[in-house]
Design a protein around this motif. Structure first.
Motif, PDB file in Angstrom:
ATOM      1  N   GLU A  72     -38.769 -11.709  56.935  1.00  0.00           N
ATOM      2  CA  GLU A  72     -38.638 -12.760  57.939  1.00  0.00           C
ATOM      3  C   GLU A  72     -39.244 -14.093  57.490  1.00  0.00           C
ATOM      4  O   GLU A  72     -38.601 -15.135  57.581  1.00  0.00           O
ATOM      5  CB  GLU A  72     -39.289 -12.328  59.252  1.00  0.00           C
ATOM      6  CG  GLU A  72     -39.119 -13.344  60.364  1.00  0.00           C
ATOM      7  CD  GLU A  72     -39.665 -12.843  61.688  1.00  0.00           C
ATOM      8  OE1 GLU A  72     -39.608 -13.632  62.637  1.00  0.00           O
ATOM      9  OE2 GLU A  72     -40.137 -11.705  61.779  1.00  0.00           O
ATOM     10  N   ASP A  73     -40.471 -14.088  56.988  1.00  0.00           N
ATOM     11  CA  ASP A  73     -41.131 -15.340  56.593  1.00  0.00           C
ATOM     12  C   ASP A  73     -40.386 -16.043  55.469  1.00  0.00           C
ATOM     13  O   ASP A  73     -40.162 -17.253  55.515  1.00  0.00           O
ATOM     14  CB  ASP A  73     -42.580 -15.076  56.171  1.00  0.00           C
ATOM     15  CG  ASP A  73     -43.457 -14.657  57.338  1.00  0.00           C
ATOM     16  OD1 ASP A  73     -43.051 -14.891  58.501  1.00  0.00           O
ATOM     17  OD2 ASP A  73     -44.537 -14.084  57.095  1.00  0.00           O
ATOM     18  N   THR A  74     -39.993 -15.284  54.463  1.00  0.00           N
ATOM     19  CA  THR A  74     -39.255 -15.857  53.337  1.00  0.00           C
ATOM     20  C   THR A  74     -37.933 -16.440  53.800  1.00  0.00           C
ATOM     21  O   THR A  74     -37.538 -17.539  53.384  1.00  0.00           O
ATOM     22  CB  THR A  74     -38.996 -14.778  52.264  1.00  0.00           C
ATOM     23  OG1 THR A  74     -40.232 -14.194  51.891  1.00  0.00           O
ATOM     24  CG2 THR A  74     -38.317 -15.362  51.047  1.00  0.00           C
ATOM     25  N   THR A  75     -37.249 -15.738  54.680  1.00  0.00           N
ATOM     26  CA  THR A  75     -35.948 -16.199  55.169  1.00  0.00           C
ATOM     27  C   THR A  75     -36.094 -17.436  56.050  1.00  0.00           C
ATOM     28  O   THR A  75     -35.291 -18.359  55.957  1.00  0.00           O
ATOM     29  CB  THR A  75     -35.227 -15.073  55.935  1.00  0.00           C
ATOM     30  OG1 THR A  75     -35.125 -13.948  55.063  1.00  0.00           O
ATOM     31  CG2 THR A  75     -33.838 -15.503  56.368  1.00  0.00           C
ATOM     32  N   GLN A  76     -37.121 -17.476  56.875  1.00  0.00           N
ATOM     33  CA  GLN A  76     -37.341 -18.659  57.703  1.00  0.00           C
ATOM     34  C   GLN A  76     -37.605 -19.882  56.841  1.00  0.00           C
ATOM     35  O   GLN A  76     -37.096 -20.972  57.123  1.00  0.00           O
ATOM     36  CB  GLN A  76     -38.483 -18.419  58.678  1.00  0.00           C
ATOM     37  CG  GLN A  76     -38.122 -17.455  59.781  1.00  0.00           C
ATOM     38  CD  GLN A  76     -39.275 -17.144  60.706  1.00  0.00           C
ATOM     39  OE1 GLN A  76     -40.416 -17.517  60.475  1.00  0.00           O
ATOM     40  NE2 GLN A  76     -38.972 -16.425  61.776  1.00  0.00           N
ATOM     41  N   ASP A  77     -38.385 -19.736  55.784  1.00  0.00           N
ATOM     42  CA  ASP A  77     -38.615 -20.838  54.851  1.00  0.00           C
ATOM     43  C   ASP A  77     -37.304 -21.294  54.216  1.00  0.00           C
ATOM     44  O   ASP A  77     -37.038 -22.489  54.100  1.00  0.00           O
ATOM     45  CB  ASP A  77     -39.594 -20.423  53.743  1.00  0.00           C
ATOM     46  CG  ASP A  77     -41.017 -20.278  54.240  1.00  0.00           C
ATOM     47  OD1 ASP A  77     -41.321 -20.779  55.345  1.00  0.00           O
ATOM     48  OD2 ASP A  77     -41.830 -19.658  53.522  1.00  0.00           O
ATOM     49  N   LEU A  78     -36.473 -20.336  53.819  1.00  0.00           N
ATOM     50  CA  LEU A  78     -35.187 -20.651  53.210  1.00  0.00           C
ATOM     51  C   LEU A  78     -34.271 -21.375  54.188  1.00  0.00           C
ATOM     52  O   LEU A  78     -33.601 -22.350  53.814  1.00  0.00           O
ATOM     53  CB  LEU A  78     -34.509 -19.375  52.706  1.00  0.00           C
ATOM     54  CG  LEU A  78     -33.112 -19.537  52.095  1.00  0.00           C
ATOM     55  CD1 LEU A  78     -33.157 -20.433  50.862  1.00  0.00           C
ATOM     56  CD2 LEU A  78     -32.517 -18.177  51.770  1.00  0.00           C
ATOM     57  N   VAL A  79     -34.236 -20.942  55.440  1.00  0.00           N
ATOM     58  CA  VAL A  79     -33.382 -21.570  56.448  1.00  0.00           C
ATOM     59  C   VAL A  79     -33.777 -23.036  56.636  1.00  0.00           C
ATOM     60  O   VAL A  79     -32.914 -23.920  56.715  1.00  0.00           O
ATOM     61  CB  VAL A  79     -33.452 -20.785  57.779  1.00  0.00           C
ATOM     62  CG1 VAL A  79     -32.872 -21.578  58.931  1.00  0.00           C
ATOM     63  CG2 VAL A  79     -32.715 -19.473  57.648  1.00  0.00           C
ATOM     64  N   VAL A  80     -35.064 -23.320  56.692  1.00  0.00           N
ATOM     65  CA  VAL A  80     -35.522 -24.709  56.847  1.00  0.00           C
ATOM     66  C   VAL A  80     -35.146 -25.534  55.620  1.00  0.00           C
ATOM     67  O   VAL A  80     -34.653 -26.651  55.734  1.00  0.00           O
ATOM     68  CB  VAL A  80     -37.040 -24.764  57.110  1.00  0.00           C
ATOM     69  CG1 VAL A  80     -37.552 -26.193  57.075  1.00  0.00           C
ATOM     70  CG2 VAL A  80     -37.370 -24.118  58.448  1.00  0.00           C
ATOM     71  N   GLU A  81     -35.364 -24.982  54.449  1.00  0.00           N
ATOM     72  CA  GLU A  81     -35.026 -25.684  53.205  1.00  0.00           C
ATOM     73  C   GLU A  81     -33.530 -25.996  53.129  1.00  0.00           C
ATOM     74  O   GLU A  81     -33.128 -27.124  52.807  1.00  0.00           O
ATOM     75  CB  GLU A  81     -35.449 -24.822  52.007  1.00  0.00           C
ATOM     76  CG  GLU A  81     -35.233 -25.475  50.666  1.00  0.00           C
ATOM     77  CD  GLU A  81     -35.666 -24.557  49.530  1.00  0.00           C
ATOM     78  OE1 GLU A  81     -34.996 -24.612  48.479  1.00  0.00           O
ATOM     79  OE2 GLU A  81     -36.647 -23.796  49.692  1.00  0.00           O
ATOM     80  N   LEU A  82     -32.697 -25.013  53.450  1.00  0.00           N
ATOM     81  CA  LEU A  82     -31.246 -25.227  53.428  1.00  0.00           C
ATOM     82  C   LEU A  82     -30.816 -26.241  54.483  1.00  0.00           C
ATOM     83  O   LEU A  82     -29.899 -27.043  54.249  1.00  0.00           O
ATOM     84  CB  LEU A  82     -30.512 -23.900  53.637  1.00  0.00           C
ATOM     85  CG  LEU A  82     -30.637 -22.873  52.512  1.00  0.00           C
ATOM     86  CD1 LEU A  82     -30.001 -21.547  52.929  1.00  0.00           C
ATOM     87  CD2 LEU A  82     -30.037 -23.394  51.223  1.00  0.00           C
ATOM     88  N   MET A  83     -31.463 -26.230  55.637  1.00  0.00           N
ATOM     89  CA  MET A  83     -31.141 -27.184  56.698  1.00  0.00           C
ATOM     90  C   MET A  83     -31.403 -28.608  56.231  1.00  0.00           C
ATOM     91  O   MET A  83     -30.563 -29.496  56.403  1.00  0.00           O
ATOM     92  CB  MET A  83     -31.966 -26.881  57.958  1.00  0.00           C
ATOM     93  CG  MET A  83     -31.804 -27.917  59.060  1.00  0.00           C
ATOM     94  SD  MET A  83     -30.100 -28.140  59.619  1.00  0.00           S
ATOM     95  CE  MET A  83     -29.861 -26.634  60.531  1.00  0.00           C
ATOM     96  N   ILE A  84     -32.544 -28.840  55.641  1.00  0.00           N
ATOM     97  CA  ILE A  84     -32.890 -30.185  55.183  1.00  0.00           C
ATOM     98  C   ILE A  84     -31.916 -30.647  54.103  1.00  0.00           C
ATOM     99  O   ILE A  84     -31.431 -31.781  54.135  1.00  0.00           O
ATOM    100  CB  ILE A  84     -34.349 -30.242  54.684  1.00  0.00           C
ATOM    101  CG1 ILE A  84     -35.310 -30.037  55.856  1.00  0.00           C
ATOM    102  CG2 ILE A  84     -34.635 -31.545  53.958  1.00  0.00           C
ATOM    103  CD1 ILE A  84     -35.193 -31.057  56.983  1.00  0.00           C
ATOM    104  N   ARG A  85     -31.594 -29.789  53.156  1.00  0.00           N
ATOM    105  CA  ARG A  85     -30.619 -30.152  52.117  1.00  0.00           C
ATOM    106  C   ARG A  85     -29.271 -30.508  52.742  1.00  0.00           C
ATOM    107  O   ARG A  85     -28.640 -31.493  52.353  1.00  0.00           O
ATOM    108  CB  ARG A  85     -30.420 -29.005  51.134  1.00  0.00           C
ATOM    109  CG  ARG A  85     -31.525 -28.850  50.159  1.00  0.00           C
ATOM    110  CD  ARG A  85     -31.164 -27.793  49.147  1.00  0.00           C
ATOM    111  NE  ARG A  85     -32.320 -27.365  48.413  1.00  0.00           N
ATOM    112  CZ  ARG A  85     -32.357 -26.268  47.679  1.00  0.00           C
ATOM    113  NH1 ARG A  85     -31.303 -25.493  47.590  1.00  0.00           N
ATOM    114  NH2 ARG A  85     -33.451 -25.930  47.030  1.00  0.00           N
TER     115      ARG A  85
END
Length: 168
Positions: free
Chosen positions: A145-158
């Motif tokens: 969950e934590d890793t995926t949440q970080d990835l979701v935020v990163e992809l959103m900003i990009r």
């Protein structure tokens, strides 16, 4: 025989490189921000976060600053000195079950983030650019969950910065 195979591979690789560069392909990360010269100095005016996820606001702020800085051409300044202001609104953030097993236990989850971003003129407040609602979804297994949440935020900003670049 080995030299001919190596030469063929090298020739094939060179043809591929020339083809990709000739068709105009380039990485979006190398694409500069395309706000007009009038809007060179920017600041984040606000991040609206109606969710219970308090970590989202500072993470979005930091990742947005990092992504725009990495791409270059815009300068971060205090709000009082900015020519353009960026505002983010988190529409929703959720983690939900996606795949259930035989015993109705969740095997796979989805993390979904929806955000809107606006860039406004700091002087008169008119909207320079509006992203509309942008959604990013990623699947994950229990314990990720934590890793995926970080990835979701990163992809959103990009995705938001990519869209801003394509709009001009």
């Amino acid at each position: 025989m080995i030299a001919t195979n190596s030469a063929k591979r090298l020739l094939l690789l060179l043809c591929l490189v020339f083809f990709v560069s000739g068709c105009g392909y380039h990485s979006s990360a190398s694409e500069p921000n395309k706000l007009s010269e009038k809007y060179h100095e920017i600041a984040i005016s606000e991040v609206k976060n109606p969710t219970l996820e308090r970590w989202l606001e500072p993470r979005l702020r930091g990742d947005l600053r990092d992504e725009i800085t990495r791409r270059g051409q815009l300068v971060w300044v205090d709000k009082s000195k900015a020519e353009a202001l960026i505002s983010l609104r988190i529409v929703s953030f959720s983690n939900n079950s996606r795949v259930l097993g035989n015993k109705d236990e969740t095997l796979k989850y989805n993390s979904i983030l929806k955000v809107q971003m606006k860039v406004t003129d700091a002087a008169d407040g008119h909207i320079i650019w509006n992203s509309g609602t942008v959604e990013v979804t990623e699947s994950y297994y229990k314990g990720q969950e934590d890793t995926t949440q970080d990835l979701v935020v990163e992809l959103m900003i990009r995705r938001l910065v990519d869209r801003m670049n394509q709009a001009y």
